[in-house]
Motif scaffolding. Structure first.
Motif, short mmCIF file in Angstrom:
data_model
loop_
_atom_site.label_atom_id
_atom_site.label_comp_id
_atom_site.label_asym_id
_atom_site.label_seq_id
_atom_site.Cartn_x
_atom_site.Cartn_y
_atom_site.Cartn_z
N UNK A 42 32.55 -41.58 -53.36
CA UNK A 42 32.58 -40.29 -53.92
C UNK A 42 33.28 -40.47 -55.40
N UNK A 43 34.06 -41.30 -55.49
CA UNK A 43 34.92 -41.30 -56.75
C UNK A 43 33.96 -42.30 -57.68
N UNK A 44 33.21 -43.05 -57.30
CA UNK A 44 32.27 -44.03 -57.97
C UNK A 44 33.17 -45.39 -58.45
N UNK A 45 34.13 -45.51 -57.67
CA UNK A 45 35.14 -46.69 -58.13
C UNK A 45 35.75 -47.16 -57.10
N UNK A 46 36.24 -48.37 -56.87
CA UNK A 46 36.93 -48.87 -55.81
C UNK A 46 38.48 -48.13 -55.77
N UNK A 47 38.60 -47.54 -54.46
CA UNK A 47 39.83 -46.69 -54.54
C UNK A 47 40.83 -47.61 -53.51
N UNK A 48 42.05 -47.84 -53.92
CA UNK A 48 42.94 -48.50 -53.23
C UNK A 48 44.22 -47.77 -52.63
N UNK A 49 44.35 -48.14 -51.09
CA UNK A 49 45.43 -47.43 -50.63
C UNK A 49 46.64 -47.31 -51.06
N UNK A 50 47.42 -46.38 -51.58
CA UNK A 50 49.14 -46.45 -51.92
C UNK A 50 48.99 -46.46 -53.43
N UNK A 141 30.46 -26.93 -62.89
CA UNK A 141 29.22 -27.26 -62.75
C UNK A 141 29.16 -28.67 -63.33
N UNK A 142 29.88 -29.12 -64.13
CA UNK A 142 29.91 -30.52 -64.88
C UNK A 142 30.53 -31.50 -63.64
N UNK A 143 31.54 -31.02 -62.91
CA UNK A 143 32.12 -31.78 -62.05
C UNK A 143 31.03 -32.15 -60.75
N UNK A 144 30.33 -31.00 -60.71
CA UNK A 144 29.33 -31.09 -59.53
C UNK A 144 28.17 -32.13 -59.93
N UNK A 145 27.77 -32.05 -60.91
CA UNK A 145 26.73 -32.96 -61.63
C UNK A 145 27.40 -34.26 -61.51
N UNK A 146 28.60 -34.71 -61.90
CA UNK A 146 29.03 -35.99 -61.74
C UNK A 146 28.90 -36.23 -60.43
N UNK A 147 29.63 -35.63 -59.29
CA UNK A 147 29.68 -35.86 -57.98
C UNK A 147 28.06 -36.20 -57.44
N UNK A 148 27.18 -35.33 -57.83
CA UNK A 148 25.75 -35.61 -57.50
C UNK A 148 25.25 -36.87 -57.84
N UNK A 149 25.55 -37.38 -58.99
CA UNK A 149 24.93 -38.47 -59.66
C UNK A 149 25.56 -39.61 -58.72
N UNK A 150 26.74 -39.56 -58.45
CA UNK A 150 27.40 -40.64 -57.42
C UNK A 150 26.81 -40.68 -56.20
N UNK A 151 26.17 -39.59 -55.63
CA UNK A 151 25.89 -39.44 -54.26
C UNK A 151 24.33 -40.02 -54.30
N UNK A 152 23.62 -39.74 -55.27
CA UNK A 152 22.31 -40.19 -55.70
C UNK A 152 22.28 -41.47 -55.73
#
Length: 243
Positions: A42-50, A141-152
Motif C-alpha cells: 500500500x505504501x509503495x516502499x519497504x515498511x519496517x516494524x518499530x 483525490x490526489x491521495x486516492x490516485x497515488x494509492x490506485x497507482x500502487x495497487x495497479x
C-alpha cells in the motif's frame, strides 16, 4: 515439525475473538510478515516494524479485523484483514494530506454573530468554507490516485497505461465495467484475481455476453476497474459509475 491444533490460525482466531489475549498475540505475531507485506504494498516502499507508522497502523488494523471478522460473510479471514489494513492506511494517508492544510475552526466562525457585520461578510465566510472543502477534496483525490497507482503495480499495470487500454467505444467500456463489477461482487472470481493476478477467463466466458478474445483484449482495463470496486476507491468509483 507438525503444527498442533493450538497453533492453527483458525483455532487462534476463534479463541482471540472469545477474549483469549494469548491467542490474539500469537495470531498477530504469526501474521506480522503478512501485515508488513500488505502495508509495504500500500505504501509503495519497504515498511519496517518499530520505525514506520504504516507498520503500526497495519498491526492495529489486523487487530480490528480479528474483532470484526464474521465467517458467514463468505470471505476468508486474510482477505478480510487485507481489506481492513488497506482501508486504514488509505485513511491515514488522507489525514496526513489534510493535516498540511488544516485551519482552526474559528477561521470560519460567522463574524456577524459577534460584530453584527452584514450579509456580504457572511458570504465571504461561506466562500472561504467552500474553498477549504474543495481543497481538502482535491487532496483526497490526489491521495486516492497515488494509492490506485500502487495497487495497479501489483498487477503489472500503471495509471498512465489506462488511457491506452481503455476501450474506445462507449458500449464496449460499459460492458467491460459490468464484467469488472461482476468480478468484484463474486468471491470466487475476485479471489482468483487476487491469487493469480489474471482474469478467470474460462468461467467469465460462460457467464458474460463477451467473447474470450474480447475479454483477453480488454483484460488490463477490466482488472484496473475491478481494483477500483474491490478497494472501494470512492472518487474513481464515482467516475466509473457515471460511465
Amino acid at each position: 515439525m507438525a503444527m498442533t491444533r493450538f497453533q492453527e490460525p483458525g483455532f487462534l482466531l476463534v479463541r482471540a475473538q472469545e477474549g483469549d489475549e494469548t491467542c490474539r498475540n500469537a495470531l498477530i505475531k504469526k501474521f506480522t510478515p503478512f501485515i508488513l507485506r500488505v502495508a509495504s504494498n500500500v505504501s509503495g516502499r519497504y515498511v519496517r516494524l518499530g520505525s514506520d507508522d504504516e507498520a503500526s497502523i497495519g498491526l492495529i488494523a489486523f487487530n480490528e479485523a480479528i474483532n470484526n471478522f464474521r465467517e458467514e460473510k463468505g470471505v476468508s479471514f486474510l482477505s478480510f484483514a487485507d481489506t481492513v489494513i488497506r482501508r486504514r492506511l488509505i485513511d491515514f494517508f488522507r489525514k496526513e494530506s489534510k493535516a498540511q492544510k488544516v485551519l482552526p475552526l474559528s477561521t470560519f466562525d460567522d463574524p456577524s454573530d459577534e460584530s453584527g457585520e452584514d450579509a456580504s461578510n457572511r458570504l465571504e465566510v461561506h466562500q472561504a468554507q467552500e474553498t477549504f472543502r474543495l481543497e481538502n477534496e482535491s487532496s483526497d483525490r490526489r491521495a486516492e490516485i497515488v494509492q490506485y497507482d500502487k495497487l495497479l503495480r501489483d498487477y503489472g499495470l500503471s495509471f498512465a497505461e489506462l488511457v491506452e487500454v481503455s476501450p474506445k467505444h462507449e458500449d464496449a467500456r460499459r460492458r467491460a465495467i459490468e464484467v469488472a463489477r461482476l468480478i468484484s461482487e463474486t468471491k470466487e472470481y475476485s479471489d482468483y484475481l487476487k491469487l493469480k493476478g489474471s482474469l478467470p477467463l474460462k468461467a467469465l466466458e460462460k457467464e458474460v455476453d463477451m467473447s474470450r478474445k474480447t475479454l483477453e483484449r480488454q483484460r488490463k482495463y477490466i482488472i484496473a476497474v475491478t481494483i477500483v470496486f474491490l478497494e472501494n476507491l470512492e472518487y474513481l468509483k464515482e467516475y466509473i459509475n457515471k460511465v
